[in-house]
Design a protein around this motif. Sequence first.
Motif, mmCIF file in Angstrom:
data_model
loop_
_atom_site.group_PDB
_atom_site.id
_atom_site.type_symbol
_atom_site.label_atom_id
_atom_site.label_comp_id
_atom_site.label_asym_id
_atom_site.label_seq_id
_atom_site.Cartn_x
_atom_site.Cartn_y
_atom_site.Cartn_z
ATOM 1 N N ARG A 1 0.838 -1.207 0.000
ATOM 2 C CA ARG A 1 0.000 0.000 0.000
ATOM 3 C C ARG A 1 0.867 1.249 0.000
ATOM 4 O O ARG A 1 1.814 1.361 0.777
ATOM 5 C CB ARG A 1 -0.909 0.037 1.219
ATOM 6 N N VAL B 1 -4.878 -11.676 -5.737
ATOM 7 C CA VAL B 1 -5.095 -10.455 -6.495
ATOM 8 C C VAL B 1 -4.451 -10.626 -7.867
ATOM 9 O O VAL B 1 -3.302 -11.049 -7.973
ATOM 10 C CB VAL B 1 -4.485 -9.248 -5.751
ATOM 11 N N SER C 1 -5.747 0.127 -13.679
ATOM 12 C CA SER C 1 -5.607 -1.206 -13.116
ATOM 13 C C SER C 1 -4.704 -2.037 -14.026
ATOM 14 O O SER C 1 -5.034 -2.274 -15.187
ATOM 15 C CB SER C 1 -6.985 -1.861 -12.990
ATOM 16 N N ILE D 1 -1.034 -8.077 -12.811
ATOM 17 C CA ILE D 1 0.195 -8.316 -12.044
ATOM 18 C C ILE D 1 1.384 -8.562 -12.976
ATOM 19 O O ILE D 1 2.495 -8.120 -12.714
ATOM 20 C CB ILE D 1 0.011 -9.518 -11.091
ATOM 21 N N VAL E 1 0.569 2.484 -5.381
ATOM 22 C CA VAL E 1 -0.429 1.426 -5.213
ATOM 23 C C VAL E 1 -1.597 1.958 -4.385
ATOM 24 O O VAL E 1 -1.404 2.567 -3.338
ATOM 25 C CB VAL E 1 0.191 0.193 -4.515
ATOM 26 N N ASN F 1 -4.866 -8.029 -10.353
ATOM 27 C CA ASN F 1 -4.604 -6.674 -10.845
ATOM 28 C C ASN F 1 -4.213 -5.777 -9.678
ATOM 29 O O ASN F 1 -4.658 -5.994 -8.551
ATOM 30 C CB ASN F 1 -5.839 -6.071 -11.502
ATOM 31 N N ILE F 2 -3.423 -4.766 -9.977
ATOM 32 C CA ILE F 2 -3.074 -3.748 -8.994
ATOM 33 C C ILE F 2 -3.407 -2.401 -9.609
ATOM 34 O O ILE F 2 -2.973 -2.097 -10.723
ATOM 35 C CB ILE F 2 -1.585 -3.805 -8.607
ATOM 36 N N LEU G 1 -5.552 -4.126 -3.133
ATOM 37 C CA LEU G 1 -4.603 -5.128 -2.661
ATOM 38 C C LEU G 1 -5.298 -6.281 -1.952
ATOM 39 O O LEU G 1 -4.749 -7.355 -1.828
ATOM 40 C CB LEU G 1 -3.591 -4.499 -1.696
#
Length: 118
Positions: free
Chosen positions: A4, A37, A67, A70, A25, A39-40, A30
């Motif tokens: 984060r 997860v 977005s 990963i 981020v 996608n970030i 998250l």
Amino acid sequence: EELRSKWLAAIFHQGGKQLLCVGRVMKRFLEDEEGNVTNIELDCLKPKVGNDNVLYAYPEGQSDYYSFPIEDVIGGPLDSVPVPRKMAWRFPNLLKVEEFFDNVKNLARSDIIKKLRS
């Protein structure tokens, strides 16, 4: 490691071109109740201009949230230093990230992952 509010570098795919994106981020993406997860979401900075290692934020109200899968994240967490009195950050290792991006931007995602692990 907690991600984060950390800075990451990712490949942004746009109309057959690949661009380097550096962004922070966003917390809400998250945690996924359904499992891993995939996608970030990053709050991206403006693209780099010139030879410096400083990147600027978009003006207030013009944030660039995106977005990323990963597999498109190619660097981070990146070290950063805020630039006083500006909405900007200095990234001491940005040149290395750019060199890596130039080497992998046209590769398939599976090949990028292999390069990251080597």
